[in-house]
Structure formats: C-alpha cells, structure tokens
Design a protein around this motif. Structure first.
Motif, PDB file in Angstrom:
ATOM      1  N   PHE A 115      34.132  48.341  47.171  1.00 45.02           N
ATOM      2  CA  PHE A 115      34.909  47.652  48.204  1.00 45.02           C
ATOM      3  C   PHE A 115      35.094  46.179  47.870  1.00 45.02           C
ATOM      4  O   PHE A 115      36.170  45.622  48.074  1.00 45.02           O
ATOM      5  CB  PHE A 115      34.251  47.802  49.582  1.00 45.02           C
ATOM      6  CG  PHE A 115      34.576  49.095  50.259  1.00 45.02           C
ATOM      7  CD1 PHE A 115      35.883  49.462  50.496  1.00 45.02           C
ATOM      8  CD2 PHE A 115      33.570  49.944  50.667  1.00 45.02           C
ATOM      9  CE1 PHE A 115      36.189  50.656  51.130  1.00 45.02           C
ATOM     10  CE2 PHE A 115      33.863  51.144  51.294  1.00 45.02           C
ATOM     11  CZ  PHE A 115      35.181  51.491  51.521  1.00 45.02           C
ATOM     12  N   ALA A 116      34.071  45.532  47.341  1.00 46.47           N
ATOM     13  CA  ALA A 116      34.180  44.125  46.962  1.00 46.47           C
ATOM     14  C   ALA A 116      35.205  43.957  45.837  1.00 46.47           C
ATOM     15  O   ALA A 116      36.017  43.025  45.868  1.00 46.47           O
ATOM     16  CB  ALA A 116      32.822  43.583  46.542  1.00 46.47           C
ATOM     17  N   SER A 136      37.755  45.973  45.139  1.00 43.88           N
ATOM     18  CA  SER A 136      39.107  46.248  45.637  1.00 43.88           C
ATOM     19  C   SER A 136      39.617  45.106  46.504  1.00 43.88           C
ATOM     20  O   SER A 136      40.802  44.764  46.468  1.00 43.88           O
ATOM     21  CB  SER A 136      39.145  47.562  46.418  1.00 43.88           C
ATOM     22  OG  SER A 136      38.400  47.456  47.602  1.00 43.88           O
ATOM     23  N   TYR A 137      38.727  44.462  47.260  1.00 43.80           N
ATOM     24  CA  TYR A 137      39.122  43.307  48.061  1.00 43.80           C
ATOM     25  C   TYR A 137      39.530  42.154  47.148  1.00 43.80           C
ATOM     26  O   TYR A 137      40.527  41.477  47.392  1.00 43.80           O
ATOM     27  CB  TYR A 137      37.972  42.879  48.975  1.00 43.80           C
ATOM     28  CG  TYR A 137      38.312  41.669  49.816  1.00 43.80           C
ATOM     29  CD1 TYR A 137      39.082  41.797  50.959  1.00 43.80           C
ATOM     30  CD2 TYR A 137      37.868  40.407  49.456  1.00 43.80           C
ATOM     31  CE1 TYR A 137      39.401  40.694  51.731  1.00 43.80           C
ATOM     32  CE2 TYR A 137      38.177  39.297  50.219  1.00 43.80           C
ATOM     33  CZ  TYR A 137      38.943  39.452  51.358  1.00 43.80           C
ATOM     34  OH  TYR A 137      39.264  38.360  52.119  1.00 43.80           O
ATOM     35  N   GLY A 140      42.925  42.913  45.623  1.00 40.73           N
ATOM     36  CA  GLY A 140      43.956  42.763  46.651  1.00 40.73           C
ATOM     37  C   GLY A 140      44.242  41.318  46.968  1.00 40.73           C
ATOM     38  O   GLY A 140      45.390  40.924  47.186  1.00 40.73           O
ATOM     39  N   THR A 141      43.201  40.503  46.986  1.00 39.33           N
ATOM     40  CA  THR A 141      43.389  39.077  47.243  1.00 39.33           C
ATOM     41  C   THR A 141      44.147  38.414  46.103  1.00 39.33           C
ATOM     42  O   THR A 141      45.027  37.584  46.324  1.00 39.33           O
ATOM     43  CB  THR A 141      42.018  38.394  47.432  1.00 39.33           C
ATOM     44  OG1 THR A 141      41.362  39.018  48.526  1.00 39.33           O
ATOM     45  CG2 THR A 141      42.178  36.925  47.725  1.00 39.33           C
TER      46      THR A 141
END
Length: 70
Positions: free
Chosen positions: A29-30, A32-33, A36-37
């Motif tokens: 999740f980190a 992918s975040y 995305g950022t």
C-alpha cells in the motif's frame, strides 16, 4: 509450565505468518501510494472536488432526467 521448544514454534508460527503478511500488505500500500503521488492526476483538471460552477456551459444538459421522454 512452558511447552517444549518444538511445540512453542508451532504455536507461534501462525502469528508470525500473519504479522509478516500485514507487513507485506502495508509495504504494498505504501508503494502504491507513492507511485500514485508521483504520477499525479489521472485525468486533466482532476485536482479535487470543486464546489463552484467551473463550467457554465454544462447547465441543463437536456434528456438526462429519469422521465420517459424518448
């Protein structure tokens, strides 16, 4: 009374596996975040919710109601 050393590892194995899975999930999740950022918005002018009428031409689009006017 403590269990024998071999028995203790069998009892803690599910907890270690669950903790490892949760750590891996947090890492995914980190990552992918972060991606995305870095990639930014996925569509033009997609920068959050606007509460103002930015496009006055949208007005009444006609035919978008739920009536049966064919």
């Amino acid at each position: 009374m403590t269990p024998p050393p071999g028995r203790r590892s069998v009892l803690t194995a599910p907890y270690v596996a669950c903790a490892g899975f949760l750590l891996l999930l947090a890492a995914v999740f980190a990552a992918s975040y972060g991606v995305g950022t870095l990639s930014g918005p996925v569509a033009p002018d997609m920068r959050g919710v606007s509460h103002q009428n930015d496009d006055p031409d949208m007005g009444d689009m006609g035919g978008t109601g739920h009536g049966g006017d064919h």
